[in-house]
Scaffold this motif. Structure first.
Motif, PDB file in Angstrom:
ATOM      1  N   GLU A  76       0.735  -1.122  -0.081  1.00 62.32           N
ATOM      2  CA  GLU A  76       0.163   0.088  -0.005  1.00 62.32           C
ATOM      3  C   GLU A  76       1.339   1.460   0.113  1.00 62.32           C
ATOM      4  O   GLU A  76       0.198   2.580  -0.648  1.00 62.32           O
ATOM      5  N   ARG A  79       2.395   1.255  -3.627  1.00 59.86           N
ATOM      6  CA  ARG A  79       1.202   2.227  -4.079  1.00 59.86           C
ATOM      7  C   ARG A  79       1.152   3.712  -4.069  1.00 59.86           C
ATOM      8  O   ARG A  79       0.624   4.516  -5.359  1.00 59.86           O
ATOM      9  N   ASN A  80       0.526   3.764  -2.663  1.00 56.75           N
ATOM     10  CA  ASN A  80       0.441   5.674  -2.757  1.00 56.75           C
ATOM     11  C   ASN A  80       1.476   6.698  -3.187  1.00 56.75           C
ATOM     12  O   ASN A  80       1.423   7.308  -3.743  1.00 56.75           O
ATOM     13  N   SER A  83       1.567   6.139  -7.081  1.00 57.27           N
ATOM     14  CA  SER A  83       0.593   6.948  -7.701  1.00 57.27           C
ATOM     15  C   SER A  83       0.583   8.371  -8.287  1.00 57.27           C
ATOM     16  O   SER A  83       1.502   9.402  -7.005  1.00 57.27           O
ATOM     17  N   LEU A  87      -0.661  13.354  -2.522  1.00 53.69           N
ATOM     18  CA  LEU A  87      -0.266  12.174  -0.659  1.00 53.69           C
ATOM     19  C   LEU A  87      -1.299  12.465   0.692  1.00 53.69           C
ATOM     20  O   LEU A  87      -0.917  14.120   0.724  1.00 53.69           O
ATOM     21  N   ASP A  88      -2.481  11.758   0.844  1.00 54.26           N
ATOM     22  CA  ASP A  88      -2.175  12.164   2.669  1.00 54.26           C
ATOM     23  C   ASP A  88      -1.664  11.601   3.198  1.00 54.26           C
ATOM     24  O   ASP A  88      -1.058  10.094   3.279  1.00 54.26           O
ATOM     25  N   LEU A  92       0.271   8.254   4.956  1.00 56.52           N
ATOM     26  CA  LEU A  92       1.308   7.368   5.095  1.00 56.52           C
ATOM     27  C   LEU A  92       1.162   7.306   6.167  1.00 56.52           C
ATOM     28  O   LEU A  92       2.618   6.582   6.042  1.00 56.52           O
ATOM     29  N   LYS A  95       0.217   4.358   8.061  1.00 58.10           N
ATOM     30  CA  LYS A  95       0.732   2.911   7.054  1.00 58.10           C
ATOM     31  C   LYS A  95       2.511   2.755   7.549  1.00 58.10           C
ATOM     32  O   LYS A  95       2.967   2.396   7.252  1.00 58.10           O
TER      33      LYS A  95
END
Length: 122
Positions: A76, A79-80, A83, A87-88, A92, A95
């Motif tokens: 994840e 992937r973030n 992308s 970004l959040d 992040l 995670k």
């Protein structure tokens, strides 16, 4: 090691609740670490006891949860980061915290398993 598992269960639950409340309770996916914490807590509690076979079973289940959670979280994060979306940073950070906690937990479990194996051979 079951007691260490319970500590990590509380840390994961705290991470998830803190992130969920930190987002203004708007993103229920912030509670994902709580799910890992609950699973580790249940199986960690079941691993407490004098029966070595039962302890081994539930600790191996916990390590499997930790490894799968770590791999899923790293996927994840990748992937973030790859992308094109914005970004959040709170998500992040959560995670990354989840990945680090699970990685540390798995490493501690592997060390414990290796130490137990050496003790059995001696």
């Amino acid at each position: 090691m079951a007691n260490v598992t319970l500590v990590f269960a509380v840390l994961l639950a705290g991470l998830g609740l803190g992130s969920y409340l930190g987002t203004g309770s708007q993103h229920p996916t912030a509670l994902i670490p709580v799910g890992f914490g609950v699973l580790l807590g249940i199986f960690g509690f079941l691993a407490i006891g004098p029966d070595a076979r039962r302890r081994k079973l539930f600790m191996h289940i916990n390590v499997a949860i930790g490894v799968l959670g770590f791999l899923g979280t790293v996927g994840e994060i990748y992937r973030n980061l790859s992308s094109s979306k914005e970004l959040d940073l709170i998500a992040l950070a959560e995670k990354l915290g989840l990945a680090w906690l699970l990685l540390i937990y798995v490493i501690l479990c592997v060390w414990s398993f290796l130490a137990a194996r050496r003790t059995e051979k001696a």
